[in-house]
Design an enzyme around this catalytic site. Structure first.
Site, PDB file in Angstrom:
ATOM      1  N   HIS A  49       0.825  -1.211   0.000  1.00 51.59           N
ATOM      2  CA  HIS A  49       0.000   0.000   0.000  1.00 51.59           C
ATOM      3  C   HIS A  49       0.861   1.264   0.000  1.00 51.59           C
ATOM      4  CE1 HIS A  49      -3.824  -2.014   0.631  1.00 51.59           C
ATOM      5  NE2 HIS A  49      -3.263  -2.764   1.552  1.00 51.59           N
ATOM      6  N   ARG A 310      -7.935 -10.915   9.407  1.00 47.00           N
ATOM      7  CA  ARG A 310      -7.148  -9.766   9.880  1.00 47.00           C
ATOM      8  C   ARG A 310      -7.109  -9.770  11.411  1.00 47.00           C
ATOM      9  NH1 ARG A 310     -11.196  -8.383   6.424  1.00 47.00           N
ATOM     10  NH2 ARG A 310     -10.767  -7.229   4.510  1.00 47.00           N
TER      11      ARG A 310
END
Ligand SMILES: Cc1cc2nc3c(=O)[nH]c(=O)nc-3n(C[C@H](O)[C@H](O)[C@H](O)COP(=O)(O)OP(=O)(O)OC[C@H]3O[C@@H](n4cnc5c(N)ncnc54)[C@H](O)[C@@H]3O)c2cc1C
Length: 478
Positions: A49, A310
């Site tokens: 990212h 996650r």
């Protein structure tokens, strides 16, 4: 007595093990599974990212942007694939457009290089397959893609080669401080270490609570995916996001390193952090939302569904903290944990040094490794490889052109594989259209032959995942 014990062999444990292997330290590394990279690190979006998502000025933002900057060189050092694709956050209406402006401001403040808000035409020129209803996008040129398990293996193999004592199938069950060291008990061993690094992903909260006062609570949040076959139109060339929401970065459509299209993930709070099942409802949600970005996605060309969980918590941040007695938490490493991993490792070393750890560089440390990939070689190299070793002339995985020679080299690598999926992670055999339908039995035969064990004892993946029924398998012995 070890100087340091690292718990957990995901990307965070591996990055820290790699970084600390530079120094004259005696390091123990415990992992409960039979291989590295079997937690969140193997099932995620694989995006590096750019760093406009984390709140401006936050530590997470700094670690993300720094990690993304370090990523290409680190991948190059350990011979792991990295591709700088750039990313686009798509806007579908005026409200989204104002989100893009906020993300750009945040990204600029975080030091993300080259962010640009594009209009509709500029966006469609970059990605012709996009929904023509889009009104603009945020372009981030520094975003990229990797193979997370490959990078983790690369870092781990270097660390092991450089002396880190990796113990697989060792689940830390109790941890206690005694006089001047930590006593670590697994299901069948006891270890001692002066300092402990807790990088245990979904297992980190349990370890933390034994070592110190409760400080965070994990909220396992599952995301499901489609993986479409290679070279299926429409192809996309950037990572395509929708505007982010409170539980995650939204549904994305992205190319993968091997030329597939990856679509997902949704975000579902679940009880069990190890539950990586996929669901009809979750996949339907992913497909419906992804079509908003790229309407003509061909889900009929799907070759695999999977999900990852996650390690989120109530606060939108990693839980990184140095406690008394040399206990360091690298916990709740949610997204963008992969991207931030190289920077988290450096930060972990700084925290340990500030806590009094003496780090003396080891002479002769070599942070590089090289993998021989037949399909990526020139015709002349291929001929030379086959001449030198005929096993490179026997193609085992037809989809990805992986040879027996590569599989044999993987079996003799610093972290020997014990399952068919471990061969897949090391060589790519089984990653293609047939997903191991053709090469799986042949890999099983090679593993059985080379490891000298009965085929019935060969695993597909984690311990217990036997494939072949036979009298030698412990569970079926009567
Ligand atoms: C759906 C999804 C999408 C994501 N997408 C991205 C993305 O595109 N980009 C990005 O930057 N990040 C992304 N992330 C985040 C990223 O995957 C994680 O931040 C990262 O993988 C966390 O690594 P880790 O080493 O902390 O945890 P893990 O990979 O889970 O490793 C923890 C390890 O600890 C071991 N362990 C646990 N308990 C014990 C114990 N008691 N004893 C011994 N070993 C133990 C586990 O077996 C495991 O191997 C995503 C995550 C998910 C789930």
């Amino acid at each position: 007595m070890y100087d340091i014990a690292i718990i957990g062999a995901g990307i965070i444990g591996a990055s820290v093990a790699y970084e600390l292997s530079r120094y004259r330290l005696k390091i123990l590394w415990l992992e409960k599974e039979n291989d590295v990279s079997l937690g969140a690190t193997r099932a995620n979006s694989a995006i590096v990212h750019a760093g406009y998502d984390p709140p401006a000025g936050s530590r997470m933002a700094r670690l993300n942007v720094e990690g993304t900057r370090l990523m290409p060189a680190l991948c190059e050092a350990v011979d792991a694939h990295y591709k700088n694709t750039g990313s686009l956050v798509l806007a579908f209406d005026e409200r989204d457009r104002s989100t893009l402006r906020s993300l750009k401001e945040q990204g600029d403040a975080n030091g993300v290089p080259g962010l640009q808000v594009l209009n509709r035409e500029e966006t469609l020129a970059r990605e012709p397959a996009l929904n023509p209803d889009i009104v603009g996008s945020l372009y981030a040129p520094s975003a990229g893609i990797i193979l997370p398990w490959e990078l983790t293996l690369g870092l781990a193999e270097v660390a092991v080669r450089e002396g880190v004592d990796l113990r697989l199938r060792q689940e830390l069950q109790t941890i206690r401080y005694e006089a001047d060291h930590w006593k670590l008990e697994t299901q069948n061993e006891t270890y001692q270490a002066r300092r402990v690094i807790n990088a245990a992903g979904q297992g980190a909260e349990k370890i933390h609570r034994q070592a110190t006062e409760p400080a965070f609570h994990l909220l396992p949040t599952r995301g499901e995916y489609y993986l479409l076959d290679k070279a299926v139109d429409p192809q996309v060339s950037h990572v395509l996001f929708q505007c982010p929401g409170p539980l995650g970065k939204g549904i994305l459509v992205t190319p993968t390193i091997h030329g597939n299209t990856l679509i997902g993930p949704n975000a579902e709070l679940i009880e069990d952090g190890e539950d990586t099942s996929t669901t009809y409802a979750g996949l339907a949600e992913v497909a419906q939302k992804a079509r908003r970005s790229v309407p003509n996605l061909r889900f009929g060309e799907n070759i695999r569904h999977f999900s990852g969980v996650r390690a989120n918590r109530e606060v939108d941040d990693f839980y990184i903290a140095m406690h008394d007695k040399g206990f360091l938490d690298l916990a709740a490493i949610k997204s963008p944990g992969l991207s931030a991993a190289p920077a988290i490792a450096l930060y972990a070393r700084e925290l340990l040094e500030a806590d009094g750890l003496e780090v003396q560089p080891r002479e002769g440390w070599n942070g590089r490794r090289k993998v021989r990939r037949f399909a990526e070689r020139s015709p002349e190299d291929k001929a030379a490889m086959v001449d030198a070793n005929p096993a490179f002339g026997r193609v085992i995985c037809r989809c990805q052109t992986i040879t027996e020679g590569e599989i044999l080299e993987a079996i003799r690598s610093p972290i020997p594989p014990v399952s068919i999926d471990a061969i897949k992670r090391r060589t790519g055999a089984g990653l293609g259209r047939c997903q191991g339908g053709f090469c799986g039995p042949r890999v099983l035969e090679i593993l059985s032959r080379e490891l000298g064990v009965d085929p019935a004892e060969i695993l597909q993946d984690k311990d217990g995942s036997y494939i072949v029924l036979g009298d030698n398998r412990p569970e079926v012995r009567i």
